[in-house]
Design a protein around this motif. Structure first.
Motif, short mmCIF file in Angstrom:
data_model
loop_
_atom_site.label_atom_id
_atom_site.label_comp_id
_atom_site.label_asym_id
_atom_site.label_seq_id
_atom_site.Cartn_x
_atom_site.Cartn_y
_atom_site.Cartn_z
N ASP A 204 10.38 35.89 50.32
CA ASP A 204 9.84 36.80 49.31
C ASP A 204 10.70 36.90 48.05
O ASP A 204 10.94 37.99 47.52
N VAL A 205 11.16 35.76 47.57
CA VAL A 205 11.95 35.72 46.34
C VAL A 205 11.01 35.60 45.14
O VAL A 205 10.02 34.87 45.18
N ASP A 206 11.34 36.31 44.06
CA ASP A 206 10.52 36.26 42.84
C ASP A 206 10.81 35.01 42.02
O ASP A 206 9.89 34.42 41.42
N LEU A 207 12.09 34.60 41.98
CA LEU A 207 12.48 33.48 41.14
C LEU A 207 13.56 32.67 41.84
O LEU A 207 14.53 33.23 42.37
N VAL A 208 13.38 31.35 41.85
CA VAL A 208 14.43 30.44 42.29
C VAL A 208 14.94 29.69 41.06
O VAL A 208 14.16 29.08 40.33
N ALA A 209 16.26 29.75 40.83
CA ALA A 209 16.89 29.01 39.75
C ALA A 209 17.69 27.88 40.38
O ALA A 209 18.71 28.12 41.04
N ASP A 210 17.24 26.65 40.19
CA ASP A 210 17.84 25.49 40.85
C ASP A 210 18.78 24.77 39.89
O ASP A 210 18.35 24.20 38.91
N THR A 211 20.08 24.79 40.22
CA THR A 211 21.06 24.08 39.41
C THR A 211 21.63 22.88 40.16
O THR A 211 22.53 22.21 39.66
N ALA A 212 21.11 22.62 41.36
CA ALA A 212 21.68 21.57 42.22
C ALA A 212 20.77 20.36 42.39
O ALA A 212 21.23 19.22 42.47
N GLY A 213 19.46 20.57 42.47
CA GLY A 213 18.52 19.47 42.66
C GLY A 213 18.64 18.84 44.03
O GLY A 213 19.02 19.51 45.01
N GLY A 214 18.32 17.55 44.13
CA GLY A 214 18.43 16.85 45.39
C GLY A 214 17.26 17.09 46.32
O GLY A 214 16.26 17.74 45.97
#
Length: 307
Positions: A204-214
């Motif tokens: 139930d997360v509103d936003l995922v900020a991805d700085t890692a990728g993969g």
């Protein structure tokens, strides 16, 4: 002036420490800055290796780097916000691995007095990126839940602090020393991704900020609530998975300018922001600095000291 330069795309051995002409102010809105420190960013290596040449070609020979801190030594006739002697942060997108650089007024901000030149060179790109992902594109609000993938890194650590200052509930993934760093920077929860599966723990997360990728990026869709968003600065997320989970997904090209830095600069001036410099190198050791960052596992920012 002394500068780092390369004449062809390739590995770090193409980098040379050379003498080149000092740049001149060519327009009335430009500023000439004597650089004291320059940030090293992943995009510097991508450009050097030719991975960006279709969308961001460079003219050879090329001086790399995109952010720096230093002292203004000359201003164009139309410059009104700055004067000679001001200590500033410049976001030039090029040519900062050098003793001098020019920048337009819209991409320069006054250096917070509490920061050293080394610290100031570490915040421009990271703050601008965090602002773009979390607020411009992510529309993060107070009380929402955000997952920051890579919360111990240079950009991720800034995201943790800026999201927390906005009143969000912050979850970060990290490993090694990054776990304690993310906690120290204010994350409410930190998941060690090497020993825990974030998609089985967080929901139930509103936003995922991805700085890692993969490969782990596709798993991040599972933690989002319906209508949430997954935004990445590394690689475009799957639109098929976005449709499957009923969320928004996108690749963010950061808008990095004086305007997008203001929120973070205000936090620094208010004492609500911690700058993390992982390691410094001399300008002439830029190749070693880039290899150090490329090896991964760096917590905080890599900075070049310019003398």
């Amino acid at each position: 002036m002394k500068a780092i330069q390369y004449k062809e795309y390739g590995k770090s051995d193409v980098i040379k420490y050379v003498e080149v002409p000092t740049p001149l102010i060519k327009s009335e809105n430009e500023i000439l800055i004597q650089i004291k420190a320059a940030g090293v960013n992943p995009i510097d290596m991508k450009i050097r290796m030719g991975l960006m040449k279709t969308i961001r070609p460079v003219e050879m020979p090329y001086i790399p780097g995109g952010e720096a801190s230093g002292v203004i030594v000359a201003v164009g006739e139309a410059v009104s916000e700055f004067k000679v002697g001001d200590e500033v942060i410049a976001l030039t997108k090029k040519h900062t691995y050098a003793q001098y650089v020019t920048a337009t007024e819209d991409f320069v901000v006054l250096k917070p007095e509490t920061l050293s030149f080394e610290e100031a060179a570490a915040v421009g790109v990271t703050i601008g990126t965090a602002q773009s992902v979390l607020f411009t594109e992510g529309q993060l609000k107070k009380g929402q839940k955000v997952l920051i993938q890579g919360g111990g890194g240079a950009v991720g650590g800034v995201m943790v602090q800026m999201a927390k200052s906005a009143g969000a509930y912050v979850i970060a993934t990290a490993s090694g020393k990054g776990v304690d760093l993310a906690k120290d920077l204010g994350a409410d929860e930190v998941i060690d991704y090497k020993s825990q599966n974030v998609s089985e723990i967080i929901k139930d997360v509103d936003l995922v900020a991805d700085t890692a990728g993969g490969e782990s990026q596709s798993e991040l869709f599972k933690v989002l609530k319906q209508g949430g968003a997954l935004l990445s600065i590394v690689a475009p997320p799957s639109q098929e998975l976005a449709a499957q989970y009923g969320v928004r997904a996108g690749f963010v090209v950061s808008d990095i300018s004086a305007k997008t830095l203001q929120n973070g600069i205000d936090l620094i001036n208010d004492g609500q922001f911690r700058t993390v410099v992982s390691k410094t190198f001399r300008l002439e050791d830029a190749a070693t600095a880039q290899d150090f960052l490329s090896a991964g596992g760096v917590n905080g920012k890599v900075v070049l000291i310019v003398e």
